[in-house]
Design a protein around this motif. Structure first.
Motif, mmCIF file in Angstrom:
data_model
loop_
_atom_site.group_PDB
_atom_site.id
_atom_site.type_symbol
_atom_site.label_atom_id
_atom_site.label_comp_id
_atom_site.label_asym_id
_atom_site.label_seq_id
_atom_site.Cartn_x
_atom_site.Cartn_y
_atom_site.Cartn_z
ATOM 1 N N TRP A 1 31.372 -24.952 -4.607
ATOM 2 C CA TRP A 1 32.097 -25.961 -5.387
ATOM 3 C C TRP A 1 32.299 -25.489 -6.824
ATOM 4 C CZ3 TRP A 1 30.673 -28.450 -9.881
ATOM 5 C CH2 TRP A 1 31.536 -29.464 -10.297
ATOM 6 N N MET A 2 31.248 -24.976 -7.440
ATOM 7 C CA MET A 2 31.320 -24.608 -8.852
ATOM 8 C C MET A 2 32.303 -23.468 -9.081
ATOM 9 S SD MET A 2 28.352 -23.519 -11.572
ATOM 10 C CE MET A 2 28.464 -21.765 -11.303
ATOM 11 N N ASN A 3 32.281 -22.456 -8.223
ATOM 12 C CA ASN A 3 33.184 -21.324 -8.413
ATOM 13 C C ASN A 3 34.643 -21.739 -8.276
ATOM 14 O OD1 ASN A 3 31.880 -18.212 -8.282
ATOM 15 N ND2 ASN A 3 30.478 -19.881 -7.813
ATOM 16 N N ILE B 1 38.693 -26.031 1.832
ATOM 17 C CA ILE B 1 38.198 -27.334 2.271
ATOM 18 C C ILE B 1 37.736 -27.269 3.726
ATOM 19 C CG2 ILE B 1 38.904 -29.712 2.773
ATOM 20 C CD1 ILE B 1 40.673 -29.591 0.285
ATOM 21 N N THR B 2 38.511 -26.557 4.559
ATOM 22 C CA THR B 2 38.101 -26.361 5.953
ATOM 23 C C THR B 2 36.753 -25.665 6.021
ATOM 24 O OG1 THR B 2 40.427 -26.212 6.638
ATOM 25 C CG2 THR B 2 38.768 -25.367 8.164
ATOM 26 N N GLY B 3 36.572 -24.658 5.179
ATOM 27 C CA GLY B 3 35.287 -23.964 5.134
ATOM 28 C C GLY B 3 34.150 -24.887 4.751
ATOM 29 N N SER B 4 34.394 -25.811 3.810
ATOM 30 C CA SER B 4 33.339 -26.752 3.405
ATOM 31 C C SER B 4 32.954 -27.673 4.552
ATOM 32 C CB SER B 4 33.800 -27.565 2.193
ATOM 33 O OG SER B 4 34.788 -28.511 2.543
ATOM 34 N N LEU C 1 34.986 -20.214 2.873
ATOM 35 C CA LEU C 1 35.186 -20.713 1.508
ATOM 36 C C LEU C 1 35.381 -19.579 0.518
ATOM 37 C CD1 LEU C 1 32.486 -23.530 1.317
ATOM 38 C CD2 LEU C 1 34.827 -23.811 0.521
ATOM 39 N N ARG C 2 34.463 -18.633 0.559
ATOM 40 C CA ARG C 2 34.441 -17.594 -0.462
ATOM 41 C C ARG C 2 35.547 -16.556 -0.250
ATOM 42 N NH1 ARG C 2 32.329 -18.265 -4.832
ATOM 43 N NH2 ARG C 2 30.819 -16.576 -5.013
ATOM 44 N N THR C 3 35.913 -16.321 1.015
ATOM 45 C CA THR C 3 37.011 -15.387 1.269
ATOM 46 C C THR C 3 38.322 -15.946 0.744
ATOM 47 O OG1 THR C 3 35.872 -14.544 3.237
ATOM 48 C CG2 THR C 3 38.237 -14.102 3.060
ATOM 49 N N ALA C 4 38.519 -17.256 0.916
ATOM 50 C CA ALA C 4 39.719 -17.884 0.361
ATOM 51 C C ALA C 4 39.732 -17.771 -1.157
ATOM 52 C CB ALA C 4 39.793 -19.344 0.792
ATOM 53 N N LEU C 5 38.575 -17.918 -1.771
ATOM 54 C CA LEU C 5 38.508 -17.777 -3.227
ATOM 55 C C LEU C 5 38.813 -16.341 -3.647
ATOM 56 C CD1 LEU C 5 37.865 -19.158 -5.937
ATOM 57 C CD2 LEU C 5 35.488 -18.424 -5.641
ATOM 58 N N SER D 1 39.012 -32.060 -2.369
ATOM 59 C CA SER D 1 38.005 -31.026 -2.152
ATOM 60 C C SER D 1 36.601 -31.567 -2.419
ATOM 61 C CB SER D 1 38.294 -29.826 -3.059
ATOM 62 O OG SER D 1 37.288 -28.842 -2.939
ATOM 63 N N ASP D 2 36.442 -32.324 -3.492
ATOM 64 C CA ASP D 2 35.139 -32.907 -3.820
ATOM 65 C C ASP D 2 34.650 -33.816 -2.702
ATOM 66 O OD1 ASP D 2 35.271 -31.576 -6.190
ATOM 67 O OD2 ASP D 2 35.422 -33.359 -7.462
ATOM 68 N N LEU D 3 35.533 -34.653 -2.189
ATOM 69 C CA LEU D 3 35.143 -35.591 -1.137
ATOM 70 C C LEU D 3 34.699 -34.855 0.120
ATOM 71 C CD1 LEU D 3 37.903 -38.332 -1.516
ATOM 72 C CD2 LEU D 3 35.484 -38.503 -2.137
ATOM 73 N N CYS D 4 35.319 -33.725 0.413
ATOM 74 C CA CYS D 4 34.908 -32.949 1.579
ATOM 75 C C CYS D 4 33.592 -32.214 1.316
ATOM 76 C CB CYS D 4 36.007 -31.970 1.967
ATOM 77 S SG CYS D 4 37.494 -32.802 2.593
ATOM 78 N N PHE D 5 33.394 -31.743 0.105
ATOM 79 C CA PHE D 5 32.123 -31.116 -0.235
ATOM 80 C C PHE D 5 30.971 -32.107 -0.121
ATOM 81 C CE2 PHE D 5 34.278 -27.447 -2.274
ATOM 82 C CZ PHE D 5 33.444 -26.437 -1.826
ATOM 83 N N VAL D 6 31.231 -33.352 -0.477
ATOM 84 C CA VAL D 6 30.147 -34.329 -0.483
ATOM 85 C C VAL D 6 29.699 -34.671 0.936
ATOM 86 C CG1 VAL D 6 31.306 -36.593 -0.377
ATOM 87 C CG2 VAL D 6 29.327 -36.277 -1.870
#
Length: 388
Positions: free
Chosen positions: A62-64, A87-90, A116-120, A20-25
């Motif tokens: 990412w933080m949430n 991750i897809t959302g990111s 992203l946020r809906t999945a969360l 997830s981090d690698l995709c956010f970056v």
């Protein structure tokens, strides 16, 4: 999905979190590149404003997820699939960064953010069903996140004049959700795990800065431009990144978090303050890349503006790291001086002939001072003691 044990031994980041981090970056890289282009084009105010907004969406999502996963991570099939949706959302968000910088078009970036946020939200609802003791907290998170997403989608249909005020309102609402939700009860997050997650993301953002600057400097060398200026830029960039790593990792984050587990104000300050830590580290890479482009294209913008693209992010990084990550460990008045003094000196280097190199040397001097005073004075560095 019951809450995990906040005292669980040997808790570390999972491979899914690292993916997830690698995709956010990727989104971080796009935001850094957009800022560099804006600076070289002379669009300072617009570029900085769009960078701060875009980076907020990246960092906040990412933080949430990071704090949720620290408290609830069963690593079962439904959880994995939901995280993969995030991750897809990111990646959708990253694809929309270019449009946001070029035209102010927020449609694609909003779509990625909402995914992203809906999945969360789905994860919070699942946590509410499984963790009865913290059901109220989880439902507050789910409700707050959902309402904010309705707000972001609604913003797309408002007149352009309403966008900036609407963004400010929604950002305020987003950062208020965790405060409101956890007023009903704390989630069982793990101090060591959270510390490691923030440290890993800091490393990734610093690495992205190095990569962006390296590509830009290499391109300038390939075009056979001023070698001396490029050498000074490259040397200064390396010194700055090395020093930023050293200064951030000089103190272990998990000790501060563990000590202030019940101190909500200080914990939120540390967590939220990292927005500026991450953003300034990414902006530093953009500043170095912009300066490399300026060497190849000539003086397209004033020298002071080019210098500020390097020095301002470094100064913000120093002040923020000191305020939220280092200062709580310090005990004496003398220990409070080096970071603010170095930040002021770095800002003054904006008007020097080689801002990147001067800033790098100033940060190297700060590392030397911090290392010497740290060895001579008290303070936790190896996990054997805790701050008061």
């Amino acid at each position: 999905m019951p809450g995990r044990d906040p005292g669980e031994p040997h808790r570390t980041a999972t491979s899914l979190e690292l993916l997830s981090d690698l995709c956010f970056v990727i989104a971080v890289s796009q935001a850094s590149g957009g800022l560099a282009t804006a600076v070289t084009g002379g669009h300072y105010a617009t570029g900085c404003l769009r960078f701060l907004l875009v980076f907020f969406t990246i960092w906040w999502a990412w933080m949430n997820f990071t704090w949720f996963a620290s408290a609830y991570d069963p690593d079962d099939v439904p959880y994995r699939l939901t995280v993969l949706v995030q991750i897809t959302g990111s990646l959708v968000l990253a694809a929309g960064v270019g449009r946001a910088f070029r035209d102010g078009d927020l449609r694609l970036i909003t779509l990625g953010y909402v995914v992203l946020r809906t999945a969360l939200t789905a994860l919070w609802i699942r946590a509410a069903r499984s963790d009865q003791a913290r059901r109220r907290t989880a439902l507050r998170f789910a409700l707050g996140v959902t309402l904010c997403q309705f707000g972001w989608v609604t913003l797309l249909f408002l007149p352009a004049a309403a966008h900036l005020p609407g963004i400010l309102v929604l950002v305020t609402a987003e950062v208020a959700v965790p405060v409101w939700a956890q007023a009903a009860g704390m989630t069982p997050w793990h101090p060591h795990h959270i510390g490691e997650r923030y440290e890993l993301f800091t490393l990734i953002v610093l690495g992205e800065s190095v990569a962006a600057a390296t590509v830009a400097v290499r391109g300038a060398f390939d075009q056979h431009h001023d070698a001396g200026a490029l050498y000074r830029l490259a040397a200064g960039g390396l010194l700055m990144v090395f020093a930023m790593w050293w200064l951030y990792f000089d103190r272990p984050a998990h000790l501060l978090l563990a000590t202030t587990h019940q101190a909500h104000r200080r914990r939120f300050t540390w967590a939220y303050g990292h927005y500026l830590v991450f953003a300034s580290a990414a902006a530093e890479g953009a500043g170095l890349a912009a300066n490399a482009k300026l060497v190849t294209r000539g003086a397209a913008i004033p020298a002071a503006a080019a210098g500020a693209a390097v020095t301002v992010p470094v100064a913000v990084f120093l002040i923020t790291v000191w305020a939220v990550h280092v200062r709580p460990h310090q005990h004496g008045g003398v220990e409070q001086l080096p970071f603010p003094t170095a930040a002021a000196a770095v800002l003054a280097a904006t008007w020097s002939p080689a801002p990147a190199l001067v800033s790098g040397l100033l940060l190297a001097a700060l590392v030397a001072v911090v290392t010497v005073t740290g060895r001579a004075g008290p303070g936790p560095r190896d996990g054997t003691t805790t701050p008061s």
